[in-house]
Design a protein around this motif. Structure first.
Motif, PDB file in Angstrom:
ATOM      1  N   ALA A 140       2.380 -11.801   8.341  1.00  0.00           N
ATOM      2  CA  ALA A 140       3.880 -11.774   8.325  1.00  0.00           C
ATOM      3  C   ALA A 140       4.462 -11.028   7.158  1.00  0.00           C
ATOM      4  CB  ALA A 140       4.358 -13.390   8.095  1.00  0.00           C
ATOM      5  N   ALA A 141       3.843 -11.009   6.189  1.00  0.00           N
ATOM      6  CA  ALA A 141       4.346  -9.852   5.053  1.00  0.00           C
ATOM      7  C   ALA A 141       4.264  -8.469   5.572  1.00  0.00           C
ATOM      8  CB  ALA A 141       3.580 -10.068   3.814  1.00  0.00           C
ATOM      9  N   ALA A 142       3.182  -8.024   6.210  1.00  0.00           N
ATOM     10  CA  ALA A 142       3.138  -6.608   6.851  1.00  0.00           C
ATOM     11  C   ALA A 142       4.338  -6.392   7.996  1.00  0.00           C
ATOM     12  CB  ALA A 142       1.724  -6.463   7.312  1.00  0.00           C
ATOM     13  N   PHE A 143       4.403  -7.569   8.792  1.00  0.00           N
ATOM     14  CA  PHE A 143       5.477  -7.178   9.945  1.00  0.00           C
ATOM     15  C   PHE A 143       6.822  -7.185   9.091  1.00  0.00           C
ATOM     16  CE2 PHE A 143       8.342  -8.938  13.040  1.00  0.00           C
ATOM     17  CZ  PHE A 143       7.925  -8.429  14.210  1.00  0.00           C
ATOM     18  N   PHE A 144       7.164  -7.965   8.336  1.00  0.00           N
ATOM     19  CA  PHE A 144       8.489  -7.812   7.618  1.00  0.00           C
ATOM     20  C   PHE A 144       8.589  -6.556   6.877  1.00  0.00           C
ATOM     21  CE2 PHE A 144      11.014  -8.543   3.827  1.00  0.00           C
ATOM     22  CZ  PHE A 144      12.181  -8.891   4.479  1.00  0.00           C
ATOM     23  N   LEU A 145       7.716  -6.300   6.022  1.00  0.00           N
ATOM     24  CA  LEU A 145       7.747  -4.826   5.327  1.00  0.00           C
ATOM     25  C   LEU A 145       7.905  -3.501   6.340  1.00  0.00           C
ATOM     26  CD1 LEU A 145       7.285  -3.072   2.676  1.00  0.00           C
ATOM     27  CD2 LEU A 145       4.863  -3.089   3.451  1.00  0.00           C
TER      28      LEU A 145
END
Length: 217
Positions: free
Chosen positions: A155-160
């Motif tokens: 989720a963090a990578a997707f958001f970034l």
């Protein structure tokens, strides 16, 4: 979930295996955001109305690969399939960098579907083999923390990646954001498997020494 995830954060393997979660998140945002908006939508061959179909193709490929990979992935072959997923995530931005889709080549025409197929194969690895590997490395009570951490990483990578798409204006920079971590991932993943084999080997050796000591008493 944060508390459950924190129980495994001290284990290096959770961050090493997390390369699959991170690269999937980056590649997924890249395809769903940048490729859809910058290549598929303006394409005179495909167009904005084709995005639903393209994503359906992606999902169908992912579902098929997930079923196949889940059945053929013997314990010793899971590392190779994780590397295959990373290679798919590398190939997507690498292809864009090698032959940038644009008006002069009709944004690749129907060949643009290849990026969605690659993403589907990578997603198939993520949804089947990756989860199986996480369960192998973190069995029993540790699995909840491992899966929670994996979801946070993805989720963090997707958001970034989605945020950077609104900031970074250069096509090649966005492509490199996905390409570099995906290119590094295979070495990190293989290292994690090697470390686990070494750990299991030491356990077997210690057990053999214990049995030998009992038999000699």
């Amino acid at each position: 979930r944060v508390l459950a995830a924190a129980t495994v954060w001290k284990a290096p393997a959770i961050w090493m295996l997390g390369m699959t979660n991170v690269t999937f998140g980056l590649a997924s945002a890249y395809v769903n955001g940048f490729v859809n908006g910058s290549f598929a939508s303006p394409s005179p061959v495909l167009g904005e109305n084709s995005i639903g179909t393209l994503l359906a193709i992606l999902s169908a490929v992912a579902a098929g690969c997930s079923l196949v990979f889940g059945r053929v992935a013997a314990p010793q072959g899971k590392a190779g399939l994780l590397v295959l997923g990373s290679c798919c995530f590398v190939a997507i931005p690498a292809a864009v960098l090698a032959v940038p889709p644009g008006p002069e080549n009709q944004y690749w025409g129907v060949s643009l579907i290849s990026l969605y197929v690659l993403m589907g194969v990578g997603r198939g690895v993520y949804e089947s083999v990756n989860k199986s590997v996480m369960a192998d490395f973190f069995p029993g009570a540790l699995s909840a923390g491992a899966f929670a951490t994996g979801m946070m990483q993805q989720a963090a990578a997707f958001f970034l990646c989605f945020v950077l798409q609104g900031v970074v204006q250069r096509t090649w920079l966005l492509a490199m954001l996905v390409l570099i971590p995906s290119a590094v991932a295979p070495a990190v993943l293989l290292r994690a498997f090697w470390m686990r084999r070494q750990h299991l080997s030491r356990q077997v050796h210690s057990l053999a020494e214990f049995d030998s000591a009992i038999l000699n008493t």
